[in-house]
Design a protein around this motif. Structure first.
Motif, PDB file in Angstrom:
ATOM      1  N   ASP A 124      48.626  64.393  39.300  1.00 46.41           N
ATOM      2  CA  ASP A 124      47.747  65.077  38.358  1.00 46.41           C
ATOM      3  C   ASP A 124      46.308  64.704  38.722  1.00 46.41           C
ATOM      4  O   ASP A 124      46.056  63.619  39.255  1.00 46.41           O
ATOM      5  CB  ASP A 124      48.068  64.609  36.946  1.00 46.41           C
ATOM      6  N   ALA A 125      45.380  65.586  38.442  1.00 50.50           N
ATOM      7  CA  ALA A 125      43.972  65.320  38.754  1.00 50.50           C
ATOM      8  C   ALA A 125      43.467  64.039  38.094  1.00 50.50           C
ATOM      9  O   ALA A 125      42.581  63.369  38.636  1.00 50.50           O
ATOM     10  CB  ALA A 125      43.106  66.503  38.335  1.00 50.50           C
ATOM     11  N   ILE A 126      44.046  63.649  36.969  1.00 52.28           N
ATOM     12  CA  ILE A 126      43.597  62.439  36.273  1.00 52.28           C
ATOM     13  C   ILE A 126      43.819  61.177  37.117  1.00 52.28           C
ATOM     14  O   ILE A 126      43.150  60.167  36.930  1.00 52.28           O
ATOM     15  CB  ILE A 126      44.280  62.314  34.892  1.00 52.28           C
ATOM     16  N   ALA A 127      44.730  61.236  38.064  1.00 55.29           N
ATOM     17  CA  ALA A 127      45.035  60.081  38.917  1.00 55.29           C
ATOM     18  C   ALA A 127      44.061  59.938  40.090  1.00 55.29           C
ATOM     19  O   ALA A 127      44.071  58.903  40.772  1.00 55.29           O
ATOM     20  CB  ALA A 127      46.455  60.194  39.456  1.00 55.29           C
ATOM     21  N   GLU A 128      43.220  60.926  40.332  1.00 54.45           N
ATOM     22  CA  GLU A 128      42.381  60.929  41.532  1.00 54.45           C
ATOM     23  C   GLU A 128      41.539  59.671  41.737  1.00 54.45           C
ATOM     24  O   GLU A 128      41.510  59.138  42.849  1.00 54.45           O
ATOM     25  CB  GLU A 128      41.499  62.175  41.572  1.00 54.45           C
ATOM     26  N   PRO A 129      40.849  59.128  40.727  1.00 55.89           N
ATOM     27  CA  PRO A 129      40.059  57.912  40.985  1.00 55.89           C
ATOM     28  C   PRO A 129      40.924  56.726  41.435  1.00 55.89           C
ATOM     29  O   PRO A 129      40.548  55.986  42.352  1.00 55.89           O
ATOM     30  CB  PRO A 129      39.376  57.619  39.642  1.00 55.89           C
ATOM     31  N   THR A 130      42.079  56.566  40.817  1.00 58.93           N
ATOM     32  CA  THR A 130      42.966  55.461  41.174  1.00 58.93           C
ATOM     33  C   THR A 130      43.560  55.673  42.559  1.00 58.93           C
ATOM     34  O   THR A 130      43.660  54.735  43.360  1.00 58.93           O
ATOM     35  CB  THR A 130      44.076  55.307  40.117  1.00 58.93           C
ATOM     36  N   VAL A 131      43.949  56.910  42.855  1.00 62.00           N
ATOM     37  CA  VAL A 131      44.504  57.238  44.174  1.00 62.00           C
ATOM     38  C   VAL A 131      43.437  57.062  45.249  1.00 62.00           C
ATOM     39  O   VAL A 131      43.725  56.546  46.337  1.00 62.00           O
ATOM     40  CB  VAL A 131      45.099  58.664  44.181  1.00 62.00           C
ATOM     41  N   ALA A 132      42.200  57.440  44.946  1.00 59.52           N
ATOM     42  CA  ALA A 132      41.107  57.264  45.906  1.00 59.52           C
ATOM     43  C   ALA A 132      40.932  55.792  46.256  1.00 59.52           C
ATOM     44  O   ALA A 132      40.781  55.434  47.434  1.00 59.52           O
ATOM     45  CB  ALA A 132      39.809  57.836  45.339  1.00 59.52           C
ATOM     46  N   GLU A 133      40.969  54.937  45.253  1.00 55.29           N
ATOM     47  CA  GLU A 133      40.838  53.495  45.493  1.00 55.29           C
ATOM     48  C   GLU A 133      42.006  52.978  46.327  1.00 55.29           C
ATOM     49  O   GLU A 133      41.817  52.215  47.279  1.00 55.29           O
ATOM     50  CB  GLU A 133      40.775  52.751  44.159  1.00 55.29           C
ATOM     51  N   ALA A 134      43.221  53.431  45.993  1.00 55.06           N
ATOM     52  CA  ALA A 134      44.408  52.983  46.730  1.00 55.06           C
ATOM     53  C   ALA A 134      44.369  53.455  48.187  1.00 55.06           C
ATOM     54  O   ALA A 134      44.764  52.711  49.093  1.00 55.06           O
ATOM     55  CB  ALA A 134      45.673  53.478  46.040  1.00 55.06           C
ATOM     56  N   ALA A 135      43.876  54.672  48.426  1.00 57.02           N
ATOM     57  CA  ALA A 135      43.802  55.188  49.795  1.00 57.02           C
ATOM     58  C   ALA A 135      42.858  54.354  50.656  1.00 57.02           C
ATOM     59  O   ALA A 135      43.086  54.191  51.855  1.00 57.02           O
ATOM     60  CB  ALA A 135      43.366  56.652  49.789  1.00 57.02           C
ATOM     61  N   LEU A 136      41.832  53.812  50.034  1.00 49.19           N
ATOM     62  CA  LEU A 136      40.884  52.970  50.780  1.00 49.19           C
ATOM     63  C   LEU A 136      41.504  51.664  51.255  1.00 49.19           C
ATOM     64  O   LEU A 136      41.079  51.100  52.260  1.00 49.19           O
ATOM     65  CB  LEU A 136      39.664  52.653  49.910  1.00 49.19           C
ATOM     66  N   VAL A 137      42.514  51.169  50.529  1.00 51.94           N
ATOM     67  CA  VAL A 137      43.044  49.832  50.821  1.00 51.94           C
ATOM     68  C   VAL A 137      44.518  49.822  51.207  1.00 51.94           C
ATOM     69  O   VAL A 137      45.099  48.743  51.391  1.00 51.94           O
ATOM     70  CB  VAL A 137      42.807  48.880  49.619  1.00 51.94           C
ATOM     71  N   VAL A 138      45.141  50.994  51.361  1.00 54.05           N
ATOM     72  CA  VAL A 138      46.581  51.027  51.624  1.00 54.05           C
ATOM     73  C   VAL A 138      46.945  50.280  52.905  1.00 54.05           C
ATOM     74  O   VAL A 138      47.984  49.607  52.969  1.00 54.05           O
ATOM     75  CB  VAL A 138      47.134  52.467  51.616  1.00 54.05           C
ATOM     76  N   ARG A 139      46.133  50.377  53.938  1.00 55.58           N
ATOM     77  CA  ARG A 139      46.439  49.658  55.202  1.00 55.58           C
ATOM     78  C   ARG A 139      46.409  48.146  54.983  1.00 55.58           C
ATOM     79  O   ARG A 139      47.243  47.427  55.520  1.00 55.58           O
ATOM     80  CB  ARG A 139      45.453  50.048  56.297  1.00 55.58           C
ATOM     81  N   ALA A 140      45.446  47.673  54.200  1.00 59.99           N
ATOM     82  CA  ALA A 140      45.390  46.241  53.894  1.00 59.99           C
ATOM     83  C   ALA A 140      46.615  45.830  53.086  1.00 59.99           C
ATOM     84  O   ALA A 140      47.174  44.746  53.298  1.00 59.99           O
ATOM     85  CB  ALA A 140      44.102  45.894  53.144  1.00 59.99           C
TER      86      ALA A 140
ATOM     87  N   GLN B 258      47.352  45.428  47.437  1.00 61.63           N
ATOM     88  CA  GLN B 258      48.644  45.847  46.881  1.00 61.63           C
ATOM     89  C   GLN B 258      48.526  46.164  45.395  1.00 61.63           C
ATOM     90  O   GLN B 258      49.148  47.098  44.889  1.00 61.63           O
ATOM     91  CB  GLN B 258      49.711  44.765  47.107  1.00 61.63           C
ATOM     92  N   PHE B 259      47.690  45.406  44.682  1.00 58.24           N
ATOM     93  CA  PHE B 259      47.461  45.666  43.268  1.00 58.24           C
ATOM     94  C   PHE B 259      46.877  47.070  43.070  1.00 58.24           C
ATOM     95  O   PHE B 259      47.279  47.800  42.164  1.00 58.24           O
ATOM     96  CB  PHE B 259      46.525  44.593  42.679  1.00 58.24           C
ATOM     97  N   ALA B 260      45.942  47.470  43.928  1.00 60.11           N
ATOM     98  CA  ALA B 260      45.350  48.811  43.846  1.00 60.11           C
ATOM     99  C   ALA B 260      46.385  49.892  44.161  1.00 60.11           C
ATOM    100  O   ALA B 260      46.438  50.931  43.493  1.00 60.11           O
ATOM    101  CB  ALA B 260      44.157  48.925  44.789  1.00 60.11           C
ATOM    102  N   VAL B 261      47.220  49.649  45.159  1.00 62.16           N
ATOM    103  CA  VAL B 261      48.272  50.614  45.510  1.00 62.16           C
ATOM    104  C   VAL B 261      49.278  50.725  44.369  1.00 62.16           C
ATOM    105  O   VAL B 261      49.708  51.822  44.007  1.00 62.16           O
ATOM    106  CB  VAL B 261      48.950  50.227  46.838  1.00 62.16           C
TER     107      VAL B 261
ATOM    108  N   TYR C 286      51.222  56.136  38.412  1.00 63.87           N
ATOM    109  CA  TYR C 286      51.159  57.550  38.045  1.00 63.87           C
ATOM    110  C   TYR C 286      52.375  58.267  38.616  1.00 63.87           C
ATOM    111  O   TYR C 286      52.645  58.183  39.812  1.00 63.87           O
ATOM    112  CB  TYR C 286      49.895  58.209  38.599  1.00 63.87           C
ATOM    113  N   ASP C 287      53.087  58.980  37.744  1.00 59.76           N
ATOM    114  CA  ASP C 287      54.206  59.787  38.208  1.00 59.76           C
ATOM    115  C   ASP C 287      53.682  61.062  38.850  1.00 59.76           C
ATOM    116  O   ASP C 287      52.684  61.644  38.389  1.00 59.76           O
ATOM    117  CB  ASP C 287      55.134  60.153  37.042  1.00 59.76           C
ATOM    118  N   LEU C 288      54.340  61.484  39.898  1.00 57.33           N
ATOM    119  CA  LEU C 288      53.991  62.745  40.536  1.00 57.33           C
ATOM    120  C   LEU C 288      54.554  63.901  39.711  1.00 57.33           C
ATOM    121  O   LEU C 288      55.665  63.807  39.185  1.00 57.33           O
ATOM    122  CB  LEU C 288      54.541  62.800  41.961  1.00 57.33           C
ATOM    123  N   LEU C 289      53.788  64.971  39.598  1.00 62.39           N
ATOM    124  CA  LEU C 289      54.232  66.154  38.876  1.00 62.39           C
ATOM    125  C   LEU C 289      55.104  67.009  39.784  1.00 62.39           C
ATOM    126  O   LEU C 289      54.878  67.089  40.995  1.00 62.39           O
ATOM    127  CB  LEU C 289      53.022  66.965  38.409  1.00 62.39           C
TER     128      LEU C 289
END
Length: 169
Positions: free
Chosen positions: A121-137, A146-149, A155-158
């Motif tokens: 859902d669009a509401i998850a975008e800020p959290t997903v953006a943060e997780a995408a920045l650190v997923v490799r770490a 890992q906490f950010a991921v 968030y459940d996927l629709l």
């Protein structure tokens, strides 16, 4: 075999234009013998959820590689013939960056073989953006990353049917 394929909204746009994903090899996630062995207590529904969760993390990796893509995880659920799907994960391969349910898809995935789409859902975008920045770490064991991921995974996927693809885009 039901396979969960990590994607992004630009990938779905390309799928809409071409009518297929690929060419392969593509990375996907499925209920493989290795995943069954790793989740010794899980029933079929829990195993499917585990495979889809790994695909959602794969979508984070795709977002990390494409800074222009909207910050929404996408998972494509497809029903594919076993002959085009090769398990690559083992119960102990997680330490080597390969998940137990990871598979290689050889060839194209036509739209007719896709069962559904799963999108943030669009509401998850800020959290997903943060997780995408650190997923490799996070993949490398960084606990803060890992906490950010994990936050994104809260968030459940629709669920979207394939005929909803034009509206989704």
């Amino acid at each position: 075999m039901r396979v969960y394929i990590p994607a992004t909204l630009p990938v779905l746009s390309e799928l809409s234009k071409r009518g297929e994903l690929g060419p392969g090899p593509l990375t996907g996630y499925a209920v493989t013998p290795a995943l069954r062995e790793w989740y010794t207590e899980g029933d079929e529904e829990e195993l499917e959820y585990a495979a889809m969760t790994e695909a959602a993390r794969g979508a984070l990796r795709l977002l990390a590689a494409d800074p222009l893509a909207p910050r929404r995880r996408v998972v494509v659920a497809a029903d594919l013939f076993d002959a085009v799907v090769t398990p690559v994960g083992t119960p102990v391969s997680r330490e080597q960056g390969v998940e137990p349910g990871q598979v290689r898809i050889d060839g194209l995935v036509p739209l007719r073989d896709i069962a559904s789409f799963h999108v943030d859902d669009a509401i998850a975008e800020p959290t997903v953006a943060e997780a995408a920045l650190v997923v490799r770490a996070a993949d490398d064991g960084d606990e803060d990353a890992q906490f950010a991921v994990d936050g994104a995974e809260d968030y459940d996927l629709l669920w979207f049917a394939t005929q909803e693809l034009p509206d989704l885009l």
